[in-house]
Write an enzyme that holds these catalytic residues in place. Structure first.
Site, PDB file in Angstrom:
ATOM      1  N   GLU A   1      38.066  36.426  22.298  1.00 30.06           N
ATOM      2  CA  GLU A   1      37.754  35.093  22.587  1.00 30.06           C
ATOM      3  C   GLU A   1      36.629  34.904  23.510  1.00 30.06           C
ATOM      4  OE1 GLU A   1      39.966  31.437  25.247  1.00 30.06           O
ATOM      5  OE2 GLU A   1      40.872  33.433  24.980  1.00 30.06           O
TER       6      GLU A   1
ATOM      7  N   ASP B   1      38.567  41.699  40.734  1.00 27.66           N
ATOM      8  CA  ASP B   1      37.522  40.379  41.278  1.00 27.66           C
ATOM      9  C   ASP B   1      37.597  40.208  42.773  1.00 27.66           C
ATOM     10  OD1 ASP B   1      35.902  38.045  41.742  1.00 27.66           O
ATOM     11  OD2 ASP B   1      37.156  36.525  41.143  1.00 27.66           O
TER      12      ASP B   1
ATOM     13  N   ASP C   1      35.873  38.668  46.208  1.00 28.99           N
ATOM     14  CA  ASP C   1      35.099  37.398  46.686  1.00 28.99           C
ATOM     15  C   ASP C   1      35.198  37.165  48.256  1.00 28.99           C
ATOM     16  OD1 ASP C   1      34.189  34.669  47.154  1.00 28.99           O
ATOM     17  OD2 ASP C   1      34.805  34.203  45.096  1.00 28.99           O
TER      18      ASP C   1
END
Length: 514
Positions: free
Chosen positions: A123, A189, A191
């Site tokens: 996808e 992830d 940040d």
């Protein structure tokens, strides 16, 4: 007019397309080719927002990475007319057409030079103008993906899982439950906004090389844990384009893990818990797990230099009070508070040393528990240095994450891979920008007098001018070392995928799936 290609037609086109595709633009390719693999509901207009039946009851913030753009990068106009920002369609067309490494992106996701379902059932989600987004796009080859990107000119695109069937055909299935994700890289992830309560140089979306060291620490700790504790080998770290980094764990055994296993690994690595306003964020068992003991050894030098000396995290009375709240002895805390109140502006390095010096002298406490104090100091080091992961990104197989090499729409910086062999040298503020790359292409000359990547790759007196003319555009720019690193990573991954043992595992898993 573009037309939809049926699954049968797709299969006929998957033989050798990628083997001959070049990253450089082909003649007359303006992104409107009639062979374009259209995946939207409407073929002559921008796609509409997804209807409720397509959302699969998943919140948007749960499936996309959280590195949102803020202020737009300052404009630059090479000819005085067209601002070269990442929100300018013509700039993005040039970037995707001439600089984006489509061949290696395909091979990375496909795990083979020739098309397979690993890529064809993958996808892709596009972020388009006015924050319109389109999910469940899929393409049998990189060339068709490239053509659709050039047609739609998304500001960026995300990569999702590989499904049991072509995502475009999900509505044709008699049993909707048969459409489910099968495999995707294990992702992490990190940040810098999650460090706002401890970094003093910047906040929110702003970063500098001083607070980037928190990302460096995080990469070191997570990378070694994934390799040594779980045996993963193919781990690629990618700069998010502004204030963070993403990890893609690409090993076959990582890609095929279900959500429960992903949650287990995420939980193993999660140590910092609680928001910016909460109290103690580290609560770990003693004796320390070997992973934490190893992490402390990695982080100790960073704590001294990058935290105490550079960040000076306890310079203000309010921040110093938080430090005291993490220490276990009230009498010691009172003595430290009195000492610091009498010495305004005392540096954090001195305040940290004061803890031990007062503890050795008694510190006003007759029953000081030295073991509890040592444990508390270790917890403090972890709180100020240990990776702060956006753990939800790692838990779900169907989570989408921004593709490497897209341009961050807020900064104009390319989301380049980070070479962990040179981790200390990585400068997030010095990575290529779309503005700079376009300038480098314009100024590049085959005679080598003006070489964008600074490595003298133009032709010269040795008669290599013809060779220079055959260079792809990314090879003429400062993007070159990042693409070459990506290429070497992909080649190593494909080599392992060709291993008979891994190939057998692939065939067995596909037999079970279908």
């Amino acid at each position: 007019m573009p037309h939809s290609i049926s699954p049968e037609t797709d299969n006929q086109n998957t033989g050798t397309v990628e083997e001959t595709m070049a990253d450089a633009p082909v003649n007359n390719d303006d992104g409107q080719d009639v062979d374009n693999d259209v995946t939207m509901e409407e073929t002559n207009a921008l796609p509409v927002p997804i209807k409720g039946e397509d959302k699969m009851d998943v919140k948007l913030e749960d499936i996309f990475d959280s590195d949102n753009s803020d202020d737009e990068f300052p404009s630059w106009a090479p000819d005085g007319h067209v601002p070269a920002t990442a929100t300018n369609p013509e700039v993005m067309r040039t970037f995707y057409q001439r600089l984006f490494p489509w061949r290696y992106l395909f091979q990375w996701l496909n795990h083979s030079p020739t098309p397979t379902n690993d890529f064809g059932h993958r996808e892709f989600a596009f972020t388009l103008q006015n924050d319109i987004y389109s999910r469940y796009n899929s393409f049998p080859t990189a060339d068709l993906l490239r053509k659709d990107v050039l047609r739609l000119l998304p500001s960026r695109f995300e990569i999702g899982p590989m499904y049991t069937t072509n995502p475009r055909d999900r509505k044709t299935l008699r049993n909707s439950s048969a459409f489910k994700p099968l495999a995707k890289e294990l992702c992490f992830d990190i940040d810098l906004t999650d460090y706002d309560d401890i970094r003093t140089c910047c906040n929110k979306a702003n970063i500098c090389n001083r607070c980037w060291q928190f990302i460096t620490m995080a990469i070191k700790v997570v990378d070694v844990a994934l390799r040594e504790d779980f045996g993963f080998k193919h781990i690629m770290w990618v700069y998010s384009g502004r204030r963070g980094a993403h990890a893609w764990v690409c090993d076959k055994k990582a890609r095929t893990m279900d959500d429960q296993k992903r949650r287990s690994i995420a939980g193993y690595l999660e140590v910092i818990r609680g928001g910016a306003q909460s109290g103690k964020k580290v609560n770990v068992w003693r004796p320390l797990h070997p992973h934490l003991s190893r992490s402390l050894k990695i982080l100790a030098p960073h704590f001294q230099e990058d935290v105490l000396e550079v960040q000076d995290p306890w310079s203000s009375p309010e921040r110093a009070e938080h430090l005291l709240s993490l220490l276990p002895d009230k009498a010691l805390n009172d003595s430290l508070r009195k000492k610091w109140d009498s010495s305004p502006g005392r540096a954090s390095t001195s305040k940290w040393a004061d803890i031990d010096s007062l503890a050795r002298s008694g510190g006003g406490s007759k029953n000081l528990d030295t073991k509890a104090l040592l444990d508390a100091k270790q917890d403090i080091v972890l709180e100020y240095t240990y990776p702060r992961l956006d753990i939800e990104v790692s838990k779900k197989l169907n989570h989408l994450l921004k593709s490497p090499f897209v341009v961050h729409p807020g900064t104009g910086r390319v989301c380049v891979p980070i070479d962990t062999r040179k981790l200390e040298d990585f400068d997030p503020l010095g990575v290529p920008t779309v503005q700079g790359l376009l300038e480098e292409i314009d100024s590049w000359r085959p005679d080598g007098n003006s070489d964008g990547d600074g490595n003298g790759n133009g032709g010269g007196e040795d008669g290599s001018e013809d060779k220079a003319k055959n260079l792809q555009d990314w090879e003429k720019t400062s993007l070159r070392p990042y693409v070459e690193y990506f290429r070497s990573f992909v080649l190593a991954l494909m080599k392992d995928e060709r291993d008979p043992k891994i190939k057998r595992e692939r065939e067995e898993s596909q037999a079970m799936e279908f």
